[in-house]
Enzyme design. Structure first.
Site, PDB file in Angstrom:
ATOM      1  N   VAL A 129       0.815  -1.318   0.040  1.00 40.26           N
ATOM      2  CA  VAL A 129      -0.019  -0.134  -0.020  1.00 40.26           C
ATOM      3  C   VAL A 129       0.856   1.343   0.043  1.00 40.26           C
ATOM      4  O   VAL A 129       1.527   1.727   0.894  1.00 40.26           O
ATOM      5  CB  VAL A 129      -0.971  -0.111   1.161  1.00 40.26           C
ATOM      6  CG1 VAL A 129      -1.620   1.320   1.239  1.00 40.26           C
ATOM      7  CG2 VAL A 129      -1.950  -1.321   1.155  1.00 40.26           C
ATOM      8  N   ASP A 130       1.061   1.952  -1.079  1.00 34.56           N
ATOM      9  CA  ASP A 130       1.731   3.204  -1.116  1.00 34.56           C
ATOM     10  C   ASP A 130       0.939   4.268  -0.898  1.00 34.56           C
ATOM     11  O   ASP A 130      -0.272   4.518  -1.478  1.00 34.56           O
ATOM     12  CB  ASP A 130       2.210   3.256  -2.519  1.00 34.56           C
ATOM     13  CG  ASP A 130       3.368   2.286  -3.201  1.00 34.56           C
ATOM     14  OD1 ASP A 130       3.763   1.573  -2.418  1.00 34.56           O
ATOM     15  OD2 ASP A 130       3.132   2.000  -4.177  1.00 34.56           O
TER      16      ASP A 130
END
Length: 261
Positions: A129-130
């Site tokens: 998850v960026d």
């Protein structure tokens, strides 16, 4: 006994090893296979290799490179980049890679994680998850991005991570775009929110510039993955390229910090 994992993260761009700043301006720092050999000698806990071109260019994983990395690597290896099917994940695991990471494909289709978990085991499925802070006059909180930060999604990062966990991810990697390459420390407040919300192991990436930063993360959150890029490929304020890793004694101190919680 569980202990924090200290994890170098290597980025692959145009076949070479690079380091970015806030997901931009990739700087060439060497040959990825040579870096793996050095981390072998330094007995790294684990290694993450992310191909930052594959998803953007809509191409499948570079299986030739993955085979070379797996053959050389003597520590647990996690690969990410271009994986869009459970069959690709199974092929990568069959090469000797321990974990397969996905981001954009899992966000577009969380069921992919369910399929991957059925094919290779939940422990081998990693969702990345960026995140970055929202911008704008009245913006608050964080947003989720994919495609090297170029595509923004109107998703709550914590809610998304829980969804990916429930879909089949055995680990969540939280990558701070704002802190990437800045070497000023992890976003500890954000990290604490993810750690509290999730049941699966969590690894944090983005911002580490010293062993003290690793110590701050594990002393606050305990047994987590402390990943870094710049810290392990640069040395000094001028960022001279030097592959490095904590000594066994330094790792023991970090473990002690985690166990004090």
């Amino acid at each position: 006994m569980l202990r924090p994992r200290i994890i170098p993260c290597l980025l692959i761009h145009k076949g070479g090893l690079v380091k970015t700043q806030q997901f931009k301006a990739p700087k060439y720092v060497g040959d990825p296979i040579n870096a793996v050999k050095i981390f072998n000698d330094k007995e790294a806990d684990e290694l993450v290799v992310l191909d930052i071109d594959a998803t953007v260019n809509k191409v499948e994983p570079d299986f030739t490179l993955i085979a070379k990395l797996a053959a050389e690597c003597r520590m647990p290896l996690c690969y990410g980049g271009g994986v869009t099917t459970a069959a690709q994940a199974a092929r990568i695991i069959d090469m000797g890679v321990e974990k397969v990471a996905v981001s954009a494909a899992a966000i577009a289709n969380p069921a992919l994680l369910t399929e991957m978990a059925a094919a290779v085991g939940r422990q081998s499925v990693v969702a990345v998850v960026d995140v970055r802070k929202r911008t704008g006059l009245f913006a608050k909180g964080y947003e989720v991005c994919t495609h090297n930060g170029k595509v923004s999604h109107k998703l709550d990062p914590i809610a998304l991570a829980k969804q990916l966990q429930d879909a089949g991810a055995g680990e969540i990697v939280v990558n701070s775009i704002d802190r990437d390459g800045q070497m000023q420390g992890y976003d500890l407040e954000l990290a604490a929110q993810f750690k509290q919300a999730l049941k699966v192991p969590v690894t944090f990436l983005g911002g580490a510039g010293s062993l003290d930063h690793l110590g701050e993360l594990v002393s606050r959150l305990g047994v987590v993955g402390a990943a870094a890029g710049s810290l392990f490929v640069f040395k000094g304020k001028y960022r001279a390229v030097l592959i490095n890793y904590p000594t066994p004694e330094q790792k023991k101190l970090l473990c002690h910090e985690a166990l004090k919680r």
